[in-house]
Motif scaffolding. Structure first.
Motif, PDB file in Angstrom:
ATOM      1  N   GLN A 277       0.842  -1.048   0.035  1.00 34.62           N
ATOM      2  CA  GLN A 277      -0.063   0.030   0.118  1.00 34.62           C
ATOM      3  C   GLN A 277       0.856   1.149   0.124  1.00 34.62           C
ATOM      4  OE1 GLN A 277      -2.920  -0.030   3.087  1.00 34.62           O
ATOM      5  NE2 GLN A 277      -3.797   1.994   2.385  1.00 34.62           N
ATOM      6  N   LEU A 278       1.835   1.243   0.770  1.00 36.49           N
ATOM      7  CA  LEU A 278       2.912   2.393   0.714  1.00 36.49           C
ATOM      8  C   LEU A 278       3.473   2.525  -0.709  1.00 36.49           C
ATOM      9  CD1 LEU A 278       4.510   1.749   4.152  1.00 36.49           C
ATOM     10  CD2 LEU A 278       3.298   3.615   3.805  1.00 36.49           C
ATOM     11  N   ALA A 279       3.931   1.556  -1.206  1.00 35.14           N
ATOM     12  CA  ALA A 279       4.416   1.506  -2.707  1.00 35.14           C
ATOM     13  C   ALA A 279       3.358   2.297  -3.538  1.00 35.14           C
ATOM     14  CB  ALA A 279       4.992   0.284  -3.047  1.00 35.14           C
ATOM     15  N   ASP A 280       2.123   1.764  -3.574  1.00 35.47           N
ATOM     16  CA  ASP A 280       1.218   2.437  -4.336  1.00 35.47           C
ATOM     17  C   ASP A 280       0.945   3.735  -3.985  1.00 35.47           C
ATOM     18  OD1 ASP A 280       0.728  -0.199  -5.610  1.00 35.47           O
ATOM     19  OD2 ASP A 280      -1.123  -0.802  -4.441  1.00 35.47           O
ATOM     20  N   ILE A 281       0.936   4.389  -2.692  1.00 31.83           N
ATOM     21  CA  ILE A 281       0.595   5.682  -2.454  1.00 31.83           C
ATOM     22  C   ILE A 281       1.669   6.624  -2.890  1.00 31.83           C
ATOM     23  CG2 ILE A 281       0.700   7.419  -0.605  1.00 31.83           C
ATOM     24  CD1 ILE A 281      -0.887   5.074   0.893  1.00 31.83           C
ATOM     25  N   LYS A 282       3.099   5.927  -2.896  1.00 33.12           N
ATOM     26  CA  LYS A 282       4.196   6.744  -3.424  1.00 33.12           C
ATOM     27  C   LYS A 282       4.404   6.660  -4.905  1.00 33.12           C
ATOM     28  CE  LYS A 282       7.407   7.998  -0.934  1.00 33.12           C
ATOM     29  NZ  LYS A 282       8.604   8.186  -0.188  1.00 33.12           N
ATOM     30  N   ARG A 283       3.790   5.574  -5.290  1.00 36.24           N
ATOM     31  CA  ARG A 283       4.009   5.025  -7.150  1.00 36.24           C
ATOM     32  C   ARG A 283       5.481   4.883  -7.266  1.00 36.24           C
ATOM     33  NH1 ARG A 283       0.195   9.812 -10.184  1.00 36.24           N
ATOM     34  NH2 ARG A 283      -1.563   9.173  -9.027  1.00 36.24           N
ATOM     35  N   VAL A 284       6.104   3.766  -6.240  1.00 32.16           N
ATOM     36  CA  VAL A 284       7.463   3.262  -6.301  1.00 32.16           C
ATOM     37  C   VAL A 284       7.116   1.832  -6.141  1.00 32.16           C
ATOM     38  CG1 VAL A 284       8.493   5.444  -5.492  1.00 32.16           C
ATOM     39  CG2 VAL A 284       7.909   3.693  -3.770  1.00 32.16           C
ATOM     40  N   LYS A 285       8.169   1.110  -6.342  1.00 34.40           N
ATOM     41  CA  LYS A 285       8.492  -0.342  -6.305  1.00 34.40           C
ATOM     42  C   LYS A 285       8.663  -0.515  -4.736  1.00 34.40           C
ATOM     43  CE  LYS A 285      10.542  -1.132 -10.780  1.00 34.40           C
ATOM     44  NZ  LYS A 285       9.039  -1.780 -11.195  1.00 34.40           N
ATOM     45  N   THR A 286       8.323  -1.977  -4.616  1.00 34.44           N
ATOM     46  CA  THR A 286       8.107  -2.326  -2.965  1.00 34.44           C
ATOM     47  C   THR A 286       9.559  -2.241  -2.533  1.00 34.44           C
ATOM     48  OG1 THR A 286       8.205  -4.578  -3.731  1.00 34.44           O
ATOM     49  CG2 THR A 286       6.239  -3.554  -3.187  1.00 34.44           C
ATOM     50  N   HIS A 287      10.605  -2.457  -3.367  1.00 41.52           N
ATOM     51  CA  HIS A 287      12.139  -2.544  -2.841  1.00 41.52           C
ATOM     52  C   HIS A 287      12.560  -1.320  -2.389  1.00 41.52           C
ATOM     53  CE1 HIS A 287      14.282  -0.735  -6.171  1.00 41.52           C
ATOM     54  NE2 HIS A 287      13.414  -1.270  -7.028  1.00 41.52           N
ATOM     55  N   THR A 288      12.054  -0.214  -3.134  1.00 43.09           N
ATOM     56  CA  THR A 288      12.169   1.144  -2.458  1.00 43.09           C
ATOM     57  C   THR A 288      11.631   1.396  -1.242  1.00 43.09           C
ATOM     58  OG1 THR A 288      12.102   2.061  -4.847  1.00 43.09           O
ATOM     59  CG2 THR A 288      11.858   3.653  -3.039  1.00 43.09           C
ATOM     60  N   ILE A 289      10.485   1.024  -0.919  1.00 38.03           N
ATOM     61  CA  ILE A 289      10.082   1.064   0.415  1.00 38.03           C
ATOM     62  C   ILE A 289      10.734   0.248   1.578  1.00 38.03           C
ATOM     63  CG2 ILE A 289       7.893   0.800   2.047  1.00 38.03           C
ATOM     64  CD1 ILE A 289       7.536   2.911  -0.235  1.00 38.03           C
ATOM     65  N   HIS A 290      11.007  -0.971   0.863  1.00 42.30           N
ATOM     66  CA  HIS A 290      12.102  -1.703   1.803  1.00 42.30           C
ATOM     67  C   HIS A 290      13.456  -0.900   2.267  1.00 42.30           C
ATOM     68  CE1 HIS A 290      10.169  -5.597   0.041  1.00 42.30           C
ATOM     69  NE2 HIS A 290       9.651  -5.125   0.868  1.00 42.30           N
ATOM     70  N   ASP A 291      13.764  -0.212   1.284  1.00 39.18           N
ATOM     71  CA  ASP A 291      15.112   0.435   1.442  1.00 39.18           C
ATOM     72  C   ASP A 291      15.024   1.463   2.556  1.00 39.18           C
ATOM     73  OD1 ASP A 291      16.939  -0.861  -0.194  1.00 39.18           O
ATOM     74  OD2 ASP A 291      16.687   0.366  -1.899  1.00 39.18           O
TER      75      ASP A 291
END
Length: 315
Positions: A233-247
């Motif tokens: 959900q965070l990745a969708d909100i920020k329009r980035v890939k999940t690995h970016t949220i992981h970092d």
């Protein structure tokens, strides 16, 4: 400078390159460099030599011998050490001026973070714990002198009718180059940060707390994390890939904004990782991925960083 570079190199894992150490020393703003600084226990060296040229770094590496050097190790970034010392110096100035009933003076630092932290602690000690603070300051300088034999930090003190020396004045008085002086002060800052983390020995000074700044994109993720911990959900909100949220999440743990590992890791998986790590420490993430069950790379990276920091926090 050479000694600082060699101390950082002495902590390099076999799987890592010399260039990764250079990136730590100059403070390269990447999640990989934050991670490397954490697992190699080099946070206190992250960004400590921002103007270091790579050619100079290579020359030091090529000329290095096997002489044993002992780095200063702690679970703090160098930027935290700088702000901690700034807060300490400002507190000394505030207490000195108060003792002489002076209410109007130019503060040593205009940095808002330093001023806020100094004011917070000053309010806590000004009525009943001033003497405790003074005693701890004396003890800290004694410990510093015992560690280095010769210290320079005292030249930066300010107070009633006392102004700090400039670096140029200190260098002239001590017959030392500005470059060498800077390197000495760098290590004194590191030592102060690690020393006052001892809450038993420094109950007042250990209250000085600064967090390193988050990467700009990580800040917004941190704000959103207060609303949802769903990574997809965070990745969708920020329009980035999940690995970016992981970092971003790993960075939040590394920099102390998140501390509860169970937000994203189960105890079962963490214990599994520790068992494999203790059998074969300081290996690549790929190695741990291949030798654990049902643990993905994000979880491994987060566990590796947390385990490295926990080891420092208990020593």
């Amino acid at each position: 400078m050479q000694e600082i570079v060699l101390k950082a190199l002495s902590m390099k894992h076999e799987q890592k390159t010399d260039k990764s150490i250079y990136n730590i020393l100059v403070g390269k703003k990447t999640h990989q460099t934050y991670f490397d600084a954490t697992i190699e226990h080099l946070k206190l060296y992250y960004g400590c030599l921002p103007n270091l040229k790579y050619d100079d770094f290579e020359n030091i590496v090529e000329q290095s011998s096997n002489n044993q050097v002992q780095p200063i190790i702690g679970n703090y970034f160098y930027s935290q050490a700088v702000e901690t010392v700034g807060t300490l110096l400002l507190l000394i100035q505030m207490v000195s001026q108060k003792k002489h009933e002076q209410t109007t003076y130019q503060p040593l630092f205009n940095n808002k973070s330093i001023q806020h932290e100094a004011k917070k602690i000053y309010i806590a000690i000004k009525d009943h714990r001033e003497d405790d603070f003074i005693n701890e300051v004396y003890q800290l300088f004694k410990d510093s002198n015992d560690e280095f034999n010769h210290v320079y930090l005292h030249y930066l003190l300010a107070g009633y009718r006392e102004t700090p020396y400039t670096l140029e004045q200190i260098a002239l008085l001590e017959d030392i180059s500005l470059h060498s002086l800077g390197c000495h002060l760098l290590e004194e800052y590191q030592f102060v940060q690690v020393s006052i983390s001892d809450e038993m020995k420094y109950p007042v000074l250990s209250q000085i707390k600064h967090l390193p700044l988050l990467h700009q994109q990580t800040v917004t993720t941190y704000q959103l994390l207060q609303k949802t911990q769903d990574i997809a959900q965070l990745a969708d909100i920020k329009r980035v890939k999940t690995h970016t949220i992981h970092d971003h999440i790993v960075e939040m743990y590394i920099k102390g904004y998140l501390t509860n590992k169970n937000l994203f890791i189960s105890n079962e998986k963490y214990n599994q990782f520790i068992k494999v790590f203790e059998q074969m420490p300081n290996q690549s993430l790929k190695y741990y991925y291949e030798n654990t069950n049902d643990i993905d790379y994000f979880e491994l990276k987060l566990m590796y960083a947390i385990y490295a920091m926990e080891g420092l926090n208990v020593t």
